[in-house]
Design a protein around this motif. Sequence first.
Motif, PDB file in Angstrom:
ATOM      1  N   VAL A 155      14.466   8.423  -2.966  1.00 20.65           N
ATOM      2  CA  VAL A 155      12.794   8.767  -2.757  1.00 20.65           C
ATOM      3  C   VAL A 155      12.280   6.850  -3.745  1.00 20.65           C
ATOM      4  N   TYR A 156      11.353   6.223  -2.838  1.00 19.52           N
ATOM      5  CA  TYR A 156      10.994   5.277  -3.731  1.00 19.52           C
ATOM      6  C   TYR A 156       9.339   5.583  -3.827  1.00 19.52           C
ATOM      7  N   TRP A 157       9.301   5.749  -5.071  1.00 21.48           N
ATOM      8  CA  TRP A 157       8.171   5.876  -5.015  1.00 21.48           C
ATOM      9  C   TRP A 157       6.679   4.634  -5.604  1.00 21.48           C
ATOM     10  N   GLN A 158       5.709   4.679  -4.893  1.00 24.12           N
ATOM     11  CA  GLN A 158       4.850   3.727  -4.729  1.00 24.12           C
ATOM     12  C   GLN A 158       3.417   4.289  -6.186  1.00 24.12           C
ATOM     13  N   ILE A 159       3.971   3.689  -7.392  1.00 25.83           N
ATOM     14  CA  ILE A 159       3.244   4.031  -8.049  1.00 25.83           C
ATOM     15  C   ILE A 159       2.402   2.894  -8.574  1.00 25.83           C
ATOM     16  N   ASP A 160       0.923   3.377  -9.216  1.00 29.28           N
ATOM     17  CA  ASP A 160      -0.345   1.656  -8.529  1.00 29.28           C
ATOM     18  C   ASP A 160      -0.048   1.436  -9.834  1.00 29.28           C
ATOM     19  N   TRP A 161      -1.248   0.482 -10.865  1.00 28.36           N
ATOM     20  CA  TRP A 161      -1.169   0.049 -11.827  1.00 28.36           C
ATOM     21  C   TRP A 161      -1.536   1.081 -12.371  1.00 28.36           C
ATOM     22  N   HIS A 162      -2.852   1.529 -12.277  1.00 32.67           N
ATOM     23  CA  HIS A 162      -3.240   2.655 -13.300  1.00 32.67           C
ATOM     24  C   HIS A 162      -1.404   4.469 -13.226  1.00 32.67           C
ATOM     25  N   LYS A 169       8.575   6.670  -0.330  1.00 28.69           N
ATOM     26  CA  LYS A 169       9.277   6.602   0.358  1.00 28.69           C
ATOM     27  C   LYS A 169      10.366   6.532   0.460  1.00 28.69           C
ATOM     28  N   ILE A 170      10.732   7.534   1.530  1.00 25.37           N
ATOM     29  CA  ILE A 170      12.417   8.499   1.673  1.00 25.37           C
ATOM     30  C   ILE A 170      13.076   7.743   2.425  1.00 25.37           C
ATOM     31  N   GLN A 204      -0.863   1.618   0.780  1.00 32.26           N
ATOM     32  CA  GLN A 204       0.179   1.646  -0.408  1.00 32.26           C
ATOM     33  C   GLN A 204       0.142   0.477  -1.682  1.00 32.26           C
ATOM     34  N   CYS A 205       0.672  -0.030  -2.000  1.00 33.43           N
ATOM     35  CA  CYS A 205       0.999  -0.467  -3.264  1.00 33.43           C
ATOM     36  C   CYS A 205       2.181  -1.444  -3.175  1.00 33.43           C
ATOM     37  N   GLU A 253      -5.025  -8.629   0.891  1.00 32.14           N
ATOM     38  CA  GLU A 253      -5.470  -9.108  -0.297  1.00 32.14           C
ATOM     39  C   GLU A 253      -6.086  -8.481  -1.326  1.00 32.14           C
ATOM     40  N   GLU A 254      -6.041  -7.217  -1.205  1.00 35.54           N
ATOM     41  CA  GLU A 254      -6.747  -6.261  -1.618  1.00 35.54           C
ATOM     42  C   GLU A 254      -5.317  -5.519  -2.794  1.00 35.54           C
ATOM     43  N   SER A 255      -3.856  -5.927  -2.279  1.00 33.62           N
ATOM     44  CA  SER A 255      -3.154  -4.873  -3.010  1.00 33.62           C
ATOM     45  C   SER A 255      -2.594  -6.214  -4.002  1.00 33.62           C
ATOM     46  N   ILE A 256      -2.194  -7.120  -3.646  1.00 35.37           N
ATOM     47  CA  ILE A 256      -2.295  -7.938  -4.265  1.00 35.37           C
ATOM     48  C   ILE A 256      -2.800  -8.737  -5.797  1.00 35.37           C
ATOM     49  N   LYS A 257      -3.954  -8.709  -5.644  1.00 28.84           N
ATOM     50  CA  LYS A 257      -5.466  -7.926  -7.058  1.00 28.84           C
ATOM     51  C   LYS A 257      -4.472  -7.874  -8.024  1.00 28.84           C
ATOM     52  N   VAL A 258      -3.601  -7.708  -8.226  1.00 27.75           N
ATOM     53  CA  VAL A 258      -3.046  -6.467  -9.434  1.00 27.75           C
ATOM     54  C   VAL A 258      -2.264  -8.048 -10.003  1.00 27.75           C
ATOM     55  N   LEU A 259      -1.957  -8.812  -9.389  1.00 29.80           N
ATOM     56  CA  LEU A 259      -1.350  -9.805  -9.820  1.00 29.80           C
ATOM     57  C   LEU A 259      -2.220 -11.023 -10.883  1.00 29.80           C
TER      58      LEU A 259
END
Length: 358
Positions: A155-162, A169-170, A204-205, A253-259
Amino acid sequence: MQFFVYVPLKAIIMAEYRFVLQKYKRGNKTTCPNCGKKHCFVRYIDIEGKIHFPDYVGRCDHEQSCQYHYKPSDYFKDNPMLIDNVDWKCHTTKAMQQERPISYIDKCLMERTLSNYSINPLFVFLTGIMGKEETERIFHLYKVGTSKKWGGATVYWQIDWHGRVRSGKIMLYNLSNGHRVKESHSYVSWVHSELHLDNFNMKQCLFGEHLLPQYPSKPVAIVESEKSALIATHFMPDFIWLATGGIHGCFKEESIKVLKNRSVMLCPDLGAFEAWKAKIPMLSAVCSKVIISEHLELVATEEQRKKGLDIADFLLMTETPVMALQRMIKRNPCIGTLIERLQLELVGFYNAESKPMQ
């Protein structure tokens, strides 16, 4: 009477849709760029015939397991320089639909999966490369879990910035070679699908995104697959390794704002170099520095290109001390017995240049 309406990139919603999924005809469904399954991918077309989208703009039929859906609006978001060349012509428009809030998974559920690694084929495979202790460290660092599905899938857990859990994803892996199991059907699913959560709105993140606040000064390296991020973390620990989850996956574009203000290196799989190179302008608007690694393109053989190998495949071509020990034990099982009885430990490891360190 016709009139022009300039539609925001946030959504392209019209009463008369200009961009539609191609109508089914025998033989026109292709291989999905995300899950790799054949005859399940439907491309978007322009009913006016003026715009020809790349092969990856479309939707996978496997809405529960794969969920790949790269819309024309996503394409124009990622390629804003093309928007001025589009003539948005329609007779009428629908009101912009308000975006639903993002759904999240209970963190306690995620934490309960961070165990039972002995039945996880990917974990067992990686212990033969970097040892049990190091594999456990990396699995806990990235919050990689074990599912009951398929007898112990990863299980690949998608955990965001917060620190909020978007979903997981399994995926099922082969115990002997660490490759994904693809025969008979696609062994890919999502936690929210398995839980049958109603009206779950997943966004997704980047896989590994939760590590960014923990290491604010570390440069970032981005790969396609989650497994590659885990392996590269062992061999090249000076980077925070993130994964997009597909050639386009979570690469918007929205996903890469954390970079923002990060130094980023792109490490595309073989065959994805040009697609990822096209992402550089989008990243450069956010990141302090963006480079793309050409190493695989320069050293790969034709056979390796056909297989679409990635950086992890090349890293695993170098024998680690753990791999060497396993090879010796396979030749002479007495060595394993001696190590077990004397409680010996392997203390060497390889750095990024694959030189033994103590």
